[in-house]
Design an enzyme around this catalytic site. Structure first.
Site, PDB file in Angstrom:
ATOM      1  N   SER A 185      -5.848 -13.227  39.876  1.00 41.74           N
ATOM      2  CA  SER A 185      -5.632 -14.362  38.621  1.00 41.74           C
ATOM      3  C   SER A 185      -6.717 -15.168  38.407  1.00 41.74           C
ATOM      4  CB  SER A 185      -4.312 -15.158  38.807  1.00 41.74           C
ATOM      5  OG  SER A 185      -3.269 -14.246  38.791  1.00 41.74           O
ATOM      6  N   LYS A 226      -8.480 -22.474  40.664  1.00 40.87           N
ATOM      7  CA  LYS A 226      -7.631 -21.312  40.208  1.00 40.87           C
ATOM      8  C   LYS A 226      -7.362 -20.313  41.137  1.00 40.87           C
ATOM      9  CE  LYS A 226      -4.892 -19.171  37.603  1.00 40.87           C
ATOM     10  NZ  LYS A 226      -4.067 -19.021  38.526  1.00 40.87           N
ATOM     11  N   THR A 227      -6.084 -20.127  41.454  1.00 39.37           N
ATOM     12  CA  THR A 227      -5.522 -19.453  42.739  1.00 39.37           C
ATOM     13  C   THR A 227      -5.571 -17.778  42.257  1.00 39.37           C
ATOM     14  OG1 THR A 227      -3.383 -19.607  42.117  1.00 39.37           O
ATOM     15  CG2 THR A 227      -4.491 -21.110  43.905  1.00 39.37           C
ATOM     16  N   GLY A 228      -5.476 -16.883  43.057  1.00 40.14           N
ATOM     17  CA  GLY A 228      -5.173 -15.517  42.783  1.00 40.14           C
ATOM     18  C   GLY A 228      -4.482 -14.737  43.917  1.00 40.14           C
TER      19      GLY A 228
END
Length: 583
Positions: free
Chosen positions: A369, A516-518
């Site tokens: 993501s 932003k995480t993923g």
């Protein structure tokens, strides 16, 4: 001893080396069977040095290919999980959520004797291999010293193309020395007929002209490296035999039967006078009583040693089949505890100075993501996305809905907060493959591969989720620097709006973090998702006053109750972000 400390990356290499050692012995058996059959049906290969050396190279190649991690995708057998093989594992908690959810880590028992024994076996083999290799090298060194001592004790004779020494020792005439060839001639040759002496001398000079010393040296080196493989010794002996047969063939080519008979008689006489031959030298009498009759038969009738193109073709085809089979049928090793990695890297956005670089930061992985940052830039630059809350896209049945929170209408702001996959997929679909590829190329993003899963034509919708698109933490921070410094071919609105919708928070130390995480699963060699591990990302930039630092945190570890991306974010905020003022 805690089980988390039982296996390391070095342990995996030790296990892989053990597997490769066993695999090359199996490959050696296959090579020997092929060579034996070819020799029976095509006797001409007996005198062809290339096929015997190629047989050794095939075994070496099988050994090395098994060690290469990239070769795992070519193997047909499933990987062996060392931990499951070594000791039973307690059942993990049931996976009751979507593909991005995590199961409980296995509960490990403190009794790990089988695992310890397996580790000892792997390291024990490494120690044994090193000892055997050292012993083989010492033996070669002793032989070299013996040959040089013989030359030093001898009397240098009339000039030849190389230094020639007559020695008073019961040896065979022999050529040695890879870089400085020397010829040793025993004094008892004076008792031979002059014609026989000349034929013997021609034999050794023919070895020199054919560069047989280099062929023999290559065979000895390969056998030494895999000293434990009995088939390497058998093939090296056959190579030495082929060198002698080929030399006999070239020396006697066009000579009358009388000289052939004299040559054979000299060989028999030499065998009676010499002691055991020195295997690292090329010797006229380098035969045994078992092979003497065969060699004399070929001396008298050289037709059996003629070159055969078909013999070579058949042998090469057979060896290629053995190599392919040995690779395809060798299982790979897997260990969920060993297959872990992590990286934390921070770079000053203005100067490019590396402030922190810890771990395997050049290892590429799926961006998951974190790719939504790219989608946001493309969406706002193209006009598909308008502002923080426009457009509002309604959820439709059939959309990717792994998480319940995605089953609702979504705008750009809520999209980045929830990492809604179908929202990003709608944007990329509207852009089209050609336009997305131009953006990715212009960004220089990772490996730039948006082809997706092989044969599925899903690059526009899945390439960034455990598929073809890969990027390393180092490449992430390079990309983020271009965003912060506005060095990408984008409109000002694309930068501005992406910065607005990217989740942000201000820490107690005054730094504001935009990140932003993923989260995504690794892909196993058989193409399925790994149910035991997860990649976790947290990437973005931190600002305070006039200073901006770009960062990337990536890890691969065992699944837990929380997403790996959330854990990467928490680790970064607690361990690194609080120390930004000191960097």
């Amino acid at each position: 001893m805690a089980l988390s400390h039982l296996f390391t990356g070095i342990d995996l290499l030790a296990f892989q080396f053990l597997l490769a050692s066993g695999g090359c012995v199996a490959a050696g058996l296959g090579v020997w069977v092929v060579m034996t059959l070819c020799r029976r049906w095509l006797p001409g290969i007996a005198a062809q040095r290339s096929v015997w050396l190629l047989g050794q190279c095939t075994i070496i190649a099988a050994f090395l290919l098994i060690l290469l991690p990239q070769s795992e995708r070519l193997r047909l057998l499933p990987p062996i999980d060392i931990e499951e093989f070594a000791a039973p594992r307690a059942p993990a908690a049931a996976n009751t959520t979507n593909v991005a959810a995590s199961s409980q880590p296995p509960v490990a028992s403190e009794t790990a004797s089988p695992r310890i024994y397996l580790t000892w076996a792997a390291y024990g083999w490494l120690v044994l291999y090193a000892a055997g290799l050292g012993d083989a090298l010492v033996r070669l060194l002793r032989i070299r010293r013996t040959l040089h001592a013989l030359a030093a004790a001898g009397h240098q004779t009339s000039a030849q193309p190389m230094d020639t020494f007559e020695v008073d020792a019961p040896i065979s005439p022999m050529l040695f020395g890879l870089f400085r060839p020397r010829l040793l001639l025993p004094r008892h040759l004076r008792g031979f007929d002059s014609g026989q002496r000349q034929l013997i001398l021609d034999h050794e000079l023919t070895h020199w002209r054919r560069r047989d010393l280099h062929w023999a040296g290559a065979g000895i080196l390969l056998q030494t490296l895999l000293w434990f493989n009995p088939f390497m010794r058998l093939l090296r002996n056959r190579l030495a035999w082929a060198l002698e047969l080929g030399c006999d063939r070239d020396v006697l080519q066009g000579r009358p039967p009388a000289q052939r008979k004299a040559y054979a008689a000299a060989l028999v006489a030499q065998l009676k006078l010499q002691q055991a031959p020195i295997t690292t030298a090329l010797a006229f009498g380098n035969v045994t009583h078992d092979t003497l009759a065969s060699r004399i038969a070929l001396i008298r009738d050289p037709r059996g040693a003629l070159h055969s193109r078909w013999a070579r073709i058949a042998t090469v085809a057979g060896l290629a089949g053995v190599l392919a089979a040995s690779l395809a049928l060798q299982p790979s090793l897997a260990s969920q505890r060993m297959a872990q990695l992590s990286c934390t890297t921070l770079v000053d956005a203005a100067t490019g100075q590396r402030l922190l670089h810890d771990g395997q930061c050049d290892a590429r992985a799926t961006p998951a993501s974190t790719f939504n940052i790219v989608v946001s830039l493309m969406g706002f630059d193209s006009g598909i996305l308008v502002d923080e809350h426009t457009p509002v896209m309604p959820y439709k049945p059939g959309y990717t809905d792994w998480n319940e929170s995605w089953r609702t209408e979504t705008d750009p702001t809520s999209w980045l907060i929830t990492s809604n996959v179908w929202f990003a997929q709608n944007v990329t679909r509207q852009l089209g493959e050609a336009r997305v590829q131009r953006y990715i190329d212009g960004f220089g993003y990772g490996n730039r591969d948006i082809s997706g899963d092989a044969g599925k034509h899903n690059g526009l919708t899945m390439s960034w989720i455990g598929s073809s698109l890969q990027i390393s933490p180092d490449e992430q921070v390079d990309f983020l620097r271009k965003i912060v410094n506005r060095q990408l071919p984008l409109s000002a609105k694309a930068y501005q709006m992406t910065g607005r919708i990217l989740p942000a928070q201000t820490l107690a130390n005054g730094w504001t973090i935009h990140g932003k995480t993923g989260t995504a699963s690794p892909v196993l060699p058989d193409g399925s998702d790994d149910k035991q591990r997860q990649y976790g990302w947290y990437v973005g930039w931190a600002t305070k006053g006039a200073r901006t630092i770009v960062f990337a945190r990536m890890m691969l570890d065992h699944r837990q109750q929380t997403y790996a991306g959330a854990r990467a974010r928490q680790a970064f905020l607690s361990e690194v972000a609080t120390q930004l003022d000191t960097l």
